[in-house]
Design a protein around this motif. Sequence first.
Motif, PDB file in Angstrom:
ATOM      1  N   THR A  73       0.866  -1.164   0.000  1.00  0.00           N
ATOM      2  CA  THR A  73       0.000   0.000   0.000  1.00  0.00           C
ATOM      3  C   THR A  73       0.907   1.218   0.000  1.00  0.00           C
ATOM      4  O   THR A  73       1.704   1.401   0.922  1.00  0.00           O
ATOM      5  CB  THR A  73      -0.912   0.016   1.244  1.00  0.00           C
ATOM      6  OG1 THR A  73      -1.607  -1.229   1.308  1.00  0.00           O
ATOM      7  CG2 THR A  73      -1.922   1.144   1.152  1.00  0.00           C
ATOM      8  N   PHE A  94      -3.363  -0.965   6.562  1.00  0.00           N
ATOM      9  CA  PHE A  94      -3.512  -2.256   5.894  1.00  0.00           C
ATOM     10  C   PHE A  94      -2.450  -2.405   4.818  1.00  0.00           C
ATOM     11  O   PHE A  94      -1.808  -1.442   4.412  1.00  0.00           O
ATOM     12  CB  PHE A  94      -4.908  -2.424   5.299  1.00  0.00           C
ATOM     13  CG  PHE A  94      -5.262  -1.362   4.277  1.00  0.00           C
ATOM     14  CD1 PHE A  94      -4.906  -1.504   2.946  1.00  0.00           C
ATOM     15  CD2 PHE A  94      -5.956  -0.220   4.662  1.00  0.00           C
ATOM     16  CE1 PHE A  94      -5.231  -0.532   2.012  1.00  0.00           C
ATOM     17  CE2 PHE A  94      -6.288   0.758   3.740  1.00  0.00           C
ATOM     18  CZ  PHE A  94      -5.923   0.601   2.408  1.00  0.00           C
ATOM     19  N   LEU A  97     -12.199   2.013  -1.749  1.00  0.00           N
ATOM     20  CA  LEU A  97     -12.408   1.223  -0.539  1.00  0.00           C
ATOM     21  C   LEU A  97     -13.298   2.044   0.377  1.00  0.00           C
ATOM     22  O   LEU A  97     -12.938   3.172   0.745  1.00  0.00           O
ATOM     23  CB  LEU A  97     -11.086   0.941   0.172  1.00  0.00           C
ATOM     24  CG  LEU A  97     -10.045   0.117  -0.563  1.00  0.00           C
ATOM     25  CD1 LEU A  97      -8.773   0.025   0.265  1.00  0.00           C
ATOM     26  CD2 LEU A  97     -10.577  -1.264  -0.878  1.00  0.00           C
ATOM     27  N   SER A 123     -15.452   2.787   4.019  1.00  0.00           N
ATOM     28  CA  SER A 123     -14.951   2.849   5.392  1.00  0.00           C
ATOM     29  C   SER A 123     -14.841   1.470   6.041  1.00  0.00           C
ATOM     30  O   SER A 123     -14.094   1.298   6.999  1.00  0.00           O
ATOM     31  CB  SER A 123     -15.848   3.751   6.239  1.00  0.00           C
ATOM     32  OG  SER A 123     -17.159   3.218   6.289  1.00  0.00           O
ATOM     33  N   ARG A 139     -13.733  -1.061   4.310  1.00  0.00           N
ATOM     34  CA  ARG A 139     -12.685  -1.634   3.448  1.00  0.00           C
ATOM     35  C   ARG A 139     -13.226  -2.645   2.446  1.00  0.00           C
ATOM     36  O   ARG A 139     -12.529  -3.569   2.035  1.00  0.00           O
ATOM     37  CB  ARG A 139     -11.541  -2.225   4.270  1.00  0.00           C
ATOM     38  CG  ARG A 139     -10.835  -1.199   5.147  1.00  0.00           C
ATOM     39  CD  ARG A 139     -10.280  -0.054   4.320  1.00  0.00           C
ATOM     40  NE  ARG A 139      -9.548   0.900   5.118  1.00  0.00           N
ATOM     41  CZ  ARG A 139      -9.904   2.178   5.241  1.00  0.00           C
ATOM     42  NH1 ARG A 139     -10.966   2.638   4.631  1.00  0.00           N
ATOM     43  NH2 ARG A 139      -9.179   3.004   5.964  1.00  0.00           N
ATOM     44  N   CYS A 145     -14.208  -3.301  -1.374  1.00  0.00           N
ATOM     45  CA  CYS A 145     -13.613  -2.758  -2.599  1.00  0.00           C
ATOM     46  C   CYS A 145     -14.640  -2.643  -3.724  1.00  0.00           C
ATOM     47  O   CYS A 145     -15.432  -3.556  -3.963  1.00  0.00           O
ATOM     48  CB  CYS A 145     -12.465  -3.657  -3.037  1.00  0.00           C
ATOM     49  SG  CYS A 145     -11.525  -2.987  -4.420  1.00  0.00           S
ATOM     50  N   GLN A 196     -14.577  -6.993  -4.820  1.00  0.00           N
ATOM     51  CA  GLN A 196     -13.769  -7.466  -3.703  1.00  0.00           C
ATOM     52  C   GLN A 196     -12.760  -8.534  -4.129  1.00  0.00           C
ATOM     53  O   GLN A 196     -11.691  -8.648  -3.547  1.00  0.00           O
ATOM     54  CB  GLN A 196     -14.678  -8.006  -2.592  1.00  0.00           C
ATOM     55  CG  GLN A 196     -13.984  -8.218  -1.278  1.00  0.00           C
ATOM     56  CD  GLN A 196     -13.452  -6.928  -0.672  1.00  0.00           C
ATOM     57  OE1 GLN A 196     -14.111  -5.898  -0.715  1.00  0.00           O
ATOM     58  NE2 GLN A 196     -12.253  -6.976  -0.119  1.00  0.00           N
ATOM     59  N   LEU A 224      -6.797  -7.424   1.433  1.00  0.00           N
ATOM     60  CA  LEU A 224      -6.182  -6.526   2.404  1.00  0.00           C
ATOM     61  C   LEU A 224      -5.740  -7.340   3.616  1.00  0.00           C
ATOM     62  O   LEU A 224      -6.500  -8.136   4.141  1.00  0.00           O
ATOM     63  CB  LEU A 224      -7.174  -5.437   2.835  1.00  0.00           C
ATOM     64  CG  LEU A 224      -7.727  -4.562   1.714  1.00  0.00           C
ATOM     65  CD1 LEU A 224      -8.712  -3.545   2.283  1.00  0.00           C
ATOM     66  CD2 LEU A 224      -6.627  -3.881   0.930  1.00  0.00           C
TER      67      LEU A 224
END
Length: 171
Positions: free
Chosen positions: A36, A72, A109, A111, A113, A115, A140, A145
């Motif tokens: 990331t 993450f 993403l 809140s 997380r 996707c 997703q 993550l």
Amino acid sequence: MQKEHTAGQKLYLDETGLTECLGIMVKGHEVIPAGTTLYAMPVSQKSEGYARFEELYDIHFFFADEAPAVDFYAVPRLDLFARDSRGGLFGTLGGGATGLENESPICYLDSERRCFLAAECLEELLSRPEGWRERLVPCQELITLYPSLEEAKRCLDFLDAEQLPPAREAQ
């Protein structure tokens, strides 16, 4: 001692700290960039245009004086470049650093997380920013993550960047 890799195996390369890496090829393997990263523009580039995106579309681009902490680790690589007021993040998925010339997909993403595909590329997102939330498509399956690089290394086979041969100049 270098780890042996089975032919055809996916190998992962942590690109978190690599700023000049263009790509790694390992014969018989697919090498997938991971990590990331943040694309934060210099503060000197702040302008009314970016303020307009914030005000009209709730897309807040990152600048060096306000880059967020990231909690993450993404596989494939996710280069984060903006947020919204709901705690969501925008990023370029898998294809290196964010930029108009990059044709990699833009994901969002939320809140929690989860996707979503936000645009086929950054140029598309910027050319049609209105109604971006209504166009989100769940995806997703495109990203995993992890809480940390260490956790990702427990689940996936990473190349050791310290053991890679020195880069060769293109001829």
